[in-house]
Design a protein around this motif. Structure first.
Motif, PDB file in Angstrom:
ATOM      1  N   VAL A 140      -7.066  -2.708   1.113  1.00 19.07           N
ATOM      2  CA  VAL A 140      -6.722  -3.168  -0.235  1.00 19.07           C
ATOM      3  C   VAL A 140      -6.603  -4.681  -0.183  1.00 19.07           C
ATOM      4  N   GLU A 141      -7.270  -5.374  -1.112  1.00 17.84           N
ATOM      5  CA  GLU A 141      -7.285  -6.837  -1.120  1.00 17.84           C
ATOM      6  C   GLU A 141      -6.916  -7.351  -2.502  1.00 17.84           C
ATOM      7  N   SER A 142      -6.065  -8.381  -2.518  1.00 14.86           N
ATOM      8  CA  SER A 142      -5.698  -9.012  -3.789  1.00 14.86           C
ATOM      9  C   SER A 142      -6.640 -10.176  -4.067  1.00 14.86           C
ATOM     10  N   VAL A 143      -6.588 -10.703  -5.287  1.00 16.34           N
ATOM     11  CA  VAL A 143      -7.441 -11.839  -5.638  1.00 16.34           C
ATOM     12  C   VAL A 143      -7.071 -13.075  -4.836  1.00 16.34           C
ATOM     13  N   ASP A 144      -5.867 -13.087  -4.263  1.00 17.98           N
ATOM     14  CA  ASP A 144      -5.440 -14.223  -3.447  1.00 17.98           C
ATOM     15  C   ASP A 144      -5.881 -14.089  -2.001  1.00 17.98           C
ATOM     16  N   GLY A 154     -15.507  15.362  -1.234  1.00 15.16           N
ATOM     17  CA  GLY A 154     -14.160  14.935  -0.896  1.00 15.16           C
ATOM     18  C   GLY A 154     -13.723  13.733  -1.723  1.00 15.16           C
ATOM     19  N   GLN A 155     -12.420  13.448  -1.685  1.00 17.75           N
ATOM     20  CA  GLN A 155     -11.864  12.343  -2.462  1.00 17.75           C
ATOM     21  C   GLN A 155     -10.845  11.572  -1.633  1.00 17.75           C
ATOM     22  N   ILE A 156     -10.709  10.279  -1.980  1.00 15.52           N
ATOM     23  CA  ILE A 156      -9.619   9.455  -1.447  1.00 15.52           C
ATOM     24  C   ILE A 156      -8.994   8.735  -2.631  1.00 15.52           C
ATOM     25  N   ASN A 157      -7.708   8.912  -2.810  1.00 15.81           N
ATOM     26  CA  ASN A 157      -6.979   8.264  -3.897  1.00 15.81           C
ATOM     27  C   ASN A 157      -5.980   7.282  -3.301  1.00 15.81           C
ATOM     28  N   ILE A 158      -6.079   6.020  -3.743  1.00 18.03           N
ATOM     29  CA  ILE A 158      -5.263   4.928  -3.185  1.00 18.03           C
ATOM     30  C   ILE A 158      -4.266   4.472  -4.241  1.00 18.03           C
ATOM     31  N   LEU A 159      -3.030   4.311  -3.831  1.00 18.42           N
ATOM     32  CA  LEU A 159      -1.988   3.784  -4.709  1.00 18.42           C
ATOM     33  C   LEU A 159      -1.419   2.533  -4.054  1.00 18.42           C
ATOM     34  N   ALA A 160      -1.621   1.374  -4.723  1.00 23.33           N
ATOM     35  CA  ALA A 160      -1.147   0.086  -4.188  1.00 23.33           C
ATOM     36  C   ALA A 160      -0.586  -0.739  -5.332  1.00 23.33           C
ATOM     37  N   SER A 161       0.221  -1.742  -4.982  1.00 28.37           N
ATOM     38  CA  SER A 161       0.821  -2.622  -5.987  1.00 28.37           C
ATOM     39  C   SER A 161       0.924  -4.028  -5.422  1.00 28.37           C
ATOM     40  N   LEU A 174       0.869  -1.177   0.000  1.00 28.13           N
ATOM     41  CA  LEU A 174       0.000   0.000   0.000  1.00 28.13           C
ATOM     42  C   LEU A 174       0.906   1.227   0.000  1.00 28.13           C
ATOM     43  N   THR A 175       1.086   1.813  -1.189  1.00 21.64           N
ATOM     44  CA  THR A 175       2.070   2.884  -1.352  1.00 21.64           C
ATOM     45  C   THR A 175       1.609   4.188  -0.712  1.00 21.64           C
ATOM     46  N   SER A 176       0.412   4.611  -1.021  1.00 23.73           N
ATOM     47  CA  SER A 176      -0.053   5.887  -0.469  1.00 23.73           C
ATOM     48  C   SER A 176      -1.570   5.926  -0.454  1.00 23.73           C
ATOM     49  N   VAL A 177      -2.089   6.720   0.473  1.00 23.29           N
ATOM     50  CA  VAL A 177      -3.520   7.027   0.544  1.00 23.29           C
ATOM     51  C   VAL A 177      -3.630   8.541   0.689  1.00 23.29           C
ATOM     52  N   THR A 178      -4.243   9.169  -0.303  1.00 22.91           N
ATOM     53  CA  THR A 178      -4.302  10.630  -0.334  1.00 22.91           C
ATOM     54  C   THR A 178      -5.742  11.099  -0.186  1.00 22.91           C
ATOM     55  N   PRO A 179      -6.070  11.722   0.954  1.00 21.30           N
ATOM     56  CA  PRO A 179      -7.423  12.299   1.100  1.00 21.30           C
ATOM     57  C   PRO A 179      -7.441  13.749   0.603  1.00 21.30           C
ATOM     58  N   THR A 180      -8.537  14.153   0.023  1.00 15.82           N
ATOM     59  CA  THR A 180      -8.716  15.530  -0.447  1.00 15.82           C
ATOM     60  C   THR A 180     -10.012  16.069   0.130  1.00 15.82           C
TER      61      THR A 180
END
Length: 537
Positions: free
Chosen positions: A340-344, A300-307, A284-290
């Motif tokens: 954040v959840e993966s298919v596994d 408002g917004q929440i932008n999530i960056l995950a890998s 989970l790289t970043s979570v950006t609230p606006t």
């Protein structure tokens, strides 16, 4: 009354003489039989049944007072009759009651005898009765007409060969020309000398016969960062051989791959199992609230960056609901649990907060009300504490730049100016300014001048305010009305219009002169002016 009663009984006896038993009642049932009353006149009677075992010489009451008499064991030669009357008192009086004729039971049940031979384990059916044991058997069969027939069977059981063998095999081994991978039973049937079957039964016990259902116990997918991961063999075996070289029933694994396990049971049979394991790295790289663009709105917004996977799922309500997009919009201020959840099935979570938006504010150093001279202008400057996408001034006709934070206002009449600053989300804040206009249109006309060439007060002119644009139609006349000077141009700037004290170059004598003209202003209006001038030499 006694004679009348006897007469009634006699009449009843004559009326019922035709209702009677048949001399013989044929019984064709083996077991209980129901002897029915022959009375059919529809009257209700009281009954007293009797039977005789000696051909009618003596009678014994049966104790039954019903219209039917149950005979549990019908026996030939026994005779039956009954007394009957309409009342109990009449039934007790032999002179009043009536008695039926006598019927004798005739038991007619066909009987058959047979002798049969049967192989052990077989079944002989007589009617619906299944006979499997040696000896005499009595079977009652009912015919379609409702009568019984009795079959006496003497059954002889012949011995038969039936032997059970237990055979232990490993999966895939052959026995009797067949290959076995699971437990089963084989039955071989032959014919013995006495004609009965000779049976050999083989109970095949395949060690590890449930091999298809055996699996290595352990996860198939592991999220990196979880606790230790172990793979465990199913059940108890004599030996364990993992593809890693380990020989314990359970091993710890720390890398993705296919792990094989060779199991050997206590009979020496082997089976090979495999298990594929994948370690999943989720980040989970970043979570950006606006915050909302406008206060009091849900933008408002929440932008999530995950890998870590191509098909991640995202939630902002603690995992109650998921979606495939990482960007969430139209949110109110508040706290959110991001998952954040993966298919596994790997998950990462964190908390974030959308802060409420501060109220929009405008700042200026200008007072709310200002006054200018008609024709003057006033600079209006506004500062916003937020990013402004658009400025709107009104009324725009008195504004030099209606879409700018700084502008000039030049009203000709008292005007309330309104400025609106619009933020990115469409919300806005307004402010107002009142500008009052003074319409004095002041000017100054000197009453005397001395055109003597000393460069001091040598030329007469009108002195006007800053919004005067031109002098129109300036004329100079003497006191008798003679015109001595006329402005040649239709209009001249105020500083260029004036009189040098001459009439076409000829100096005029000292005296009193009259002037007239019109002052033209920037708003398009004009002001006629006139007066006296004293020319001195």
């Amino acid at each position: 009354m006694y004679r009348l009663y006897l007469s009634f009984c006699c009449c009843l006896s004559l009326a019922l003489g035709a209702q009677d038993f048949a001399p013989t009642t044929v019984v064709c049932q083996d077991g209980p039989y129901l002897l029915q009353s022959p009375l059919t006149d529809g009257q209700t009677y009281h009954y007293q049944w009797e039977r005789s075992f000696d051909g009618g010489s003596s009678w014994t009451a049966t104790g039954s007072d019903a219209p039917e008499l149950p005979v549990n064991s019908p026996t030939a030669g026994i005779r039956y009759r009954f007394h009957y009357a309409t009342t109990t008192s009449c039934l007790m009086d032999p002179a009043c009651r009536q008695t039926t004729g006598v019927t004798e039971l005739l038991v007619q049940i066909p009987t058959f005898n047979q002798g049969r031979t049967l192989c052990a384990g077989d079944t002989l059916f007589v009617g619906s009765a299944a006979l499997t044991t040696a000896g005499n058997h009595r079977t009652v069969i009912q015919t379609e007409s409702g009568c019984d027939s009795i079959v006496n069977t003497f059954l002889q059981i012949l011995s038969a060969h039936d032997e059970l063998f237990f055979v232990d095999l490993c999966p895939g081994e052959d026995f009797l020309g067949r290959t076995f991978n699971r437990d089963t039973t084989i039955i071989e049937v032959n014919t013995a000398a006495n004609g009965c079957d000779s049976i050999n039964r083989y109970e095949i016990n395949v060690s590890l016969d449930d091999a298809a259902n055996l699996n290595i116990d352990g996860p198939t997918t592991v999220c990196i960062g979880e606790e230790e991961v172990y793979l465990t063999a199913p059940g108890q075996f004599r030996s364990y051989a993992w593809s890693t070289g380990q020989t314990a029933p359970s091993i710890e694994v720390m890398a993705s791959g296919i792990y094989e396990l060779t199991l050997t049971n206590f009979t020496g049979c082997e089976i090979v199992l495999s298990h594929e394991l994948v370690f999943v790295a989720l980040e989970l790289t970043s979570v950006t609230p606006t915050s909302p663009a406008c206060p009091g709105t849900e933008t408002g917004q929440i932008n999530i960056l995950a890998s870590g996977d191509n098909d991640l799922l995202y939630s902002i309500d603690g995992g109650e609901s998921f979606r495939g997009e990482p960007d969430f919009t139209d949110l109110p201020p508040g706290s959110y649990e991001v998952v954040v959840e993966s298919v596994d099935g790997c998950t990462l979570s964190t908390n974030t907060e959308i802060l409420p938006t501060n109220p929009l504010q405008l700042r200026t150093d200008l007072p709310e009300t200002q006054t200018i001279e008609r024709g003057d202008s006033l600079q209006l400057a506004i500062v916003a504490d937020f990013a402004v996408e658009e400025w709107r001034w009104s009324p725009a006709q008195w504004i030099s730049q209606p879409d700018s934070a700084t502008t000039l206002a030049f009203p000709l009449v008292d005007t309330e100016f309104r400025v609106e600053a619009i933020a990115a989300g469409g919300c806005s804040v307004q402010d107002t300014f009142l500008v009052t206009v003074m319409d004095s249109r002041r000017f100054y006309a000197p009453t005397a001048f001395s055109p003597n060439g000393d460069d001091r007060n040598d030329r007469w002119r009108l002195f006007t305010g800053p919004r005067a644009e031109a002098i129109i139609g300036l004329q100079i006349a003497d006191r008798w009305g003679g015109v001595r000077y006329v402005q040649q141009e239709p209009a001249l700037p105020p500083e260029e219009a004036g009189w040098d004290g001459t009439d076409n170059g000829t100096p005029m004598p000292p005296g009193t002169y009259l002037y007239s003209a019109a002052i033209q202003y920037a708003d398009g209006s004009s002001l006629p002016v006139k007066g006296q001038i004293t020319l001195m030499r």
